[in-house]
Design an enzyme around this catalytic site. Structure first.
Site, PDB file in Angstrom:
ATOM      1  N   LEU A 199     -27.765  -2.578  -9.830  1.00  0.00           N
ATOM      2  CA  LEU A 199     -27.086  -3.812  -9.445  1.00  0.00           C
ATOM      3  C   LEU A 199     -26.740  -4.685 -10.647  1.00  0.00           C
ATOM      4  O   LEU A 199     -27.610  -4.995 -11.470  1.00  0.00           O
ATOM      5  CB  LEU A 199     -28.002  -4.605  -8.498  1.00  0.00           C
ATOM      6  CG  LEU A 199     -27.438  -5.917  -7.963  1.00  0.00           C
ATOM      7  CD1 LEU A 199     -26.309  -5.660  -6.958  1.00  0.00           C
ATOM      8  CD2 LEU A 199     -28.536  -6.747  -7.305  1.00  0.00           C
ATOM      9  N   TYR A 200     -25.462  -5.072 -10.716  1.00  0.00           N
ATOM     10  CA  TYR A 200     -25.067  -6.194 -11.561  1.00  0.00           C
ATOM     11  C   TYR A 200     -24.939  -7.396 -10.637  1.00  0.00           C
ATOM     12  O   TYR A 200     -24.376  -7.274  -9.539  1.00  0.00           O
ATOM     13  CB  TYR A 200     -23.712  -5.930 -12.226  1.00  0.00           C
ATOM     14  CG  TYR A 200     -23.762  -4.978 -13.407  1.00  0.00           C
ATOM     15  CD1 TYR A 200     -24.692  -5.146 -14.432  1.00  0.00           C
ATOM     16  CD2 TYR A 200     -22.850  -3.933 -13.506  1.00  0.00           C
ATOM     17  CE1 TYR A 200     -24.714  -4.286 -15.516  1.00  0.00           C
ATOM     18  CE2 TYR A 200     -22.874  -3.066 -14.597  1.00  0.00           C
ATOM     19  CZ  TYR A 200     -23.809  -3.250 -15.599  1.00  0.00           C
ATOM     20  OH  TYR A 200     -23.843  -2.401 -16.668  1.00  0.00           O
TER      21      TYR A 200
ATOM     22  N   ILE B 290     -32.227  10.361 -24.925  1.00  0.00           N
ATOM     23  CA  ILE B 290     -32.940  11.568 -24.473  1.00  0.00           C
ATOM     24  C   ILE B 290     -31.957  12.743 -24.401  1.00  0.00           C
ATOM     25  O   ILE B 290     -31.004  12.726 -23.621  1.00  0.00           O
ATOM     26  CB  ILE B 290     -33.569  11.341 -23.076  1.00  0.00           C
ATOM     27  CG1 ILE B 290     -34.413  10.078 -23.055  1.00  0.00           C
ATOM     28  CG2 ILE B 290     -34.284  12.615 -22.584  1.00  0.00           C
ATOM     29  CD1 ILE B 290     -35.863  10.182 -23.185  1.00  0.00           C
TER      30      ILE B 290
ATOM     31  N   HIS C 165     -29.681  -0.191 -22.931  1.00  0.00           N
ATOM     32  CA  HIS C 165     -28.356   0.046 -22.358  1.00  0.00           C
ATOM     33  C   HIS C 165     -27.601   1.117 -23.173  1.00  0.00           C
ATOM     34  O   HIS C 165     -26.402   1.019 -23.386  1.00  0.00           O
ATOM     35  CB  HIS C 165     -27.549  -1.261 -22.320  1.00  0.00           C
ATOM     36  CG  HIS C 165     -26.598  -1.360 -21.157  1.00  0.00           C
ATOM     37  ND1 HIS C 165     -26.739  -2.252 -20.141  1.00  0.00           N
ATOM     38  CD2 HIS C 165     -25.474  -0.660 -20.852  1.00  0.00           C
ATOM     39  CE1 HIS C 165     -25.745  -2.134 -19.270  1.00  0.00           C
ATOM     40  NE2 HIS C 165     -24.961  -1.157 -19.683  1.00  0.00           N
TER      41      HIS C 165
ATOM     42  N   THR D 120     -30.059  -4.513 -13.527  1.00  0.00           N
ATOM     43  CA  THR D 120     -29.772  -4.481 -14.969  1.00  0.00           C
ATOM     44  C   THR D 120     -29.694  -5.907 -15.495  1.00  0.00           C
ATOM     45  O   THR D 120     -28.910  -6.716 -15.012  1.00  0.00           O
ATOM     46  CB  THR D 120     -28.458  -3.721 -15.229  1.00  0.00           C
ATOM     47  OG1 THR D 120     -28.628  -2.389 -14.742  1.00  0.00           O
ATOM     48  CG2 THR D 120     -28.118  -3.681 -16.710  1.00  0.00           C
TER      49      THR D 120
ATOM     50  N   SER E  33     -24.224   3.476 -10.354  1.00  0.00           N
ATOM     51  CA  SER E  33     -23.828   2.204 -10.975  1.00  0.00           C
ATOM     52  C   SER E  33     -23.076   1.313  -9.987  1.00  0.00           C
ATOM     53  O   SER E  33     -22.370   1.803  -9.107  1.00  0.00           O
ATOM     54  CB  SER E  33     -22.921   2.507 -12.177  1.00  0.00           C
ATOM     55  OG  SER E  33     -22.299   1.331 -12.622  1.00  0.00           O
TER      56      SER E  33
ATOM     57  N   LYS F 179     -34.275  -3.268 -15.321  1.00  0.00           N
ATOM     58  CA  LYS F 179     -33.785  -2.363 -16.375  1.00  0.00           C
ATOM     59  C   LYS F 179     -33.251  -3.169 -17.558  1.00  0.00           C
ATOM     60  O   LYS F 179     -32.358  -4.010 -17.394  1.00  0.00           O
ATOM     61  CB  LYS F 179     -32.654  -1.487 -15.815  1.00  0.00           C
ATOM     62  CG  LYS F 179     -31.949  -0.614 -16.857  1.00  0.00           C
ATOM     63  CD  LYS F 179     -30.961   0.333 -16.191  1.00  0.00           C
ATOM     64  CE  LYS F 179     -30.287   1.276 -17.154  1.00  0.00           C
ATOM     65  NZ  LYS F 179     -29.122   0.707 -17.817  1.00  0.00           N
TER      66      LYS F 179
END
Ligand code: FNR
Length: 357
Positions: free
Chosen positions: A130-131, A285, A251, A157, A108, A227
């Protein structure tokens, strides 16, 4: 005597006892009514398996490759922030467990170990999540550092223009404990990547749009996975704008509540993508059967988020290793009992939606 842990779900209960309430709630909770949080799990229980019999399953092959990177199984690690709140080794432990299992770890942006520290744990296939911040230099520096440190892909993201409303976090006044920092933003990281945390926190850019996906391709040669895709139309746009892969994700139900479970939209997206890029999925999951269902619906692989942070909290690197091994063993067993000696045998006809459940 230590209790024998036999499935992924058990880690959550033990982590809940062990972690401070503020930290557990941050990891566990979802946005607002948490409808999507429950649905991410419930939806899997509405999909049933249709096994074939008398197939030679004496050898089950789970190996695959994602964007050309060979991994031991189609189960990878999703980016989850601030892992040192779970365990003192934080992301380093996760990285080691992932390499040991021969699978991909995604780090992250908001990690408590830096890109370089994670790289220093040794070889391994890693993606960097990456933000994108208002100051585009921050994103550019992070990407450059990830590339230099040998990361193999950028997971962009796109479902967080603003932070979703997690009411537990609001009640708990969640904040990073003072002994920890977001390491990628530390001033003196010795790499020239001098980003001040005050510039970065809370500054994710809500104006992010498709043009930025194009821009990102001008600053890196790494493949970009988008994502947070939940619709066919956005999957098509992602490909038109150069995405090398698509991650179907909500998310972990932490952003917009009342979006569908990811497993429920996966097929629509796979159909829209028409095999042009790999489609991956995360959300809820916890079992090998979940992985099997995702693959049957056309995913090339899955990512796990909470399963990692809870096992990390309970048993550090050994916990994450065990979660990866349990999911691997469960998938292997599911494949064998369904008559699937390899991943390509996991076709759409191996599952059905149980409408009346
Ligand atoms: C996340 N997730 C996330 N995603 C991302 O792109 N960047 C991030 O920093 C984080 N941080 C984060 C922290 C925690 C505690 C959780 C639980 C999740 C979302 C994550 O990558 C993934 O989409 C979900 O966790 C998948 O759902 P499950 O496996 O947790 O059910």
């Amino acid at each position: 005597m230590k209790k024998q842990i036999t499935n992924v779900n058990e880690y959550e209960g033990i982590a809940k006892e062990k972690l401070p309430k503020m930290v557990y709630d941050y990891y566990a909770s979802g946005a607002e009514d948490q409808w999507t949080l429950k649905e991410n799990r419930n939806a899997f229980s509405r999909i049933l398996l249709r096994p074939r019999i008398l197939v030679d399953v004496s050898n089950v092959d789970m190996t695959t490759s994602i964007l050309g990177f060979k991994i031991s199984m189609p189960i990878m690690i999703a980016p989850t922030g601030m892992q040192k709140m779970a365990h003192p080794q934080g992301e380093l432990a996760t990285a080691r467990a992932a390499s040991e299992a021969d699978t991909i770890m995604t780090l992250s942006t908001v990690s408590t170990c830096s890109i370089e520290e994670v790289a220093s744990t040794g070889p391994g296939i890693r993606f960097f999540q990456l933000y994108v911040y208002k100051d585009r230099n921050i994103a550019a520096q992070l990407v450059k550092r990830a590339e230099k440190a040998g990361f193999k892909g950028i997971v962009l993201t796109v479902d967080r223009p603003f932070l979703g409303r997690k009411e537990d976090d609001i009640k708990n006044r969640f904040r990073l404990p003072p002994h920890l920092t977001l390491k990628n933003f530390e001033k003196n990281d010795g790499t020239g990547g001098s980003i001040q945390i005050s510039h970065a926190r809370g500054q994710i850019d809500p104006s992010l749009n498709w043009k930025d996906v194009k821009w990102l391709q001008t600053i890196t040669s790494l493949p970009i996975l988008v994502k947070g895709v939940l619709t066919a139309v956005d999957a098509r746009l992602a490909i038109e704008n150069g995405a090398a892969g698509i991650i179907v994700s909500n998310h972990g139900a932490r952003q917009l509540d009342y979006v569908p479970a990811t497993i429920m939209v996966l097929e629509e997206i796979v159909e829209a993508v028409e095999g042009r890029v790999p489609v991956l999925v995360d959300g809820g999951i916890r079992r090998g059967t979940d992985v099997f269902k995702a693959l049957a619906l056309g995913a090339c692989g899955v990512f796990i988020g909470r399963a990692v942070v809870f096992s990390l909290a309970v048993d550090g690197e050994a916990g994450v290793r065990k979660v990866l091994k349990m999911l691997r063993d469960e998938l292997e067993m599911t494949m064998a009992l369904s008559g699937c000696p390899s991943l390509k045998h996991i076709t759409r006809d191996r599952i059905k939606f149980a409408c009346s459940l």
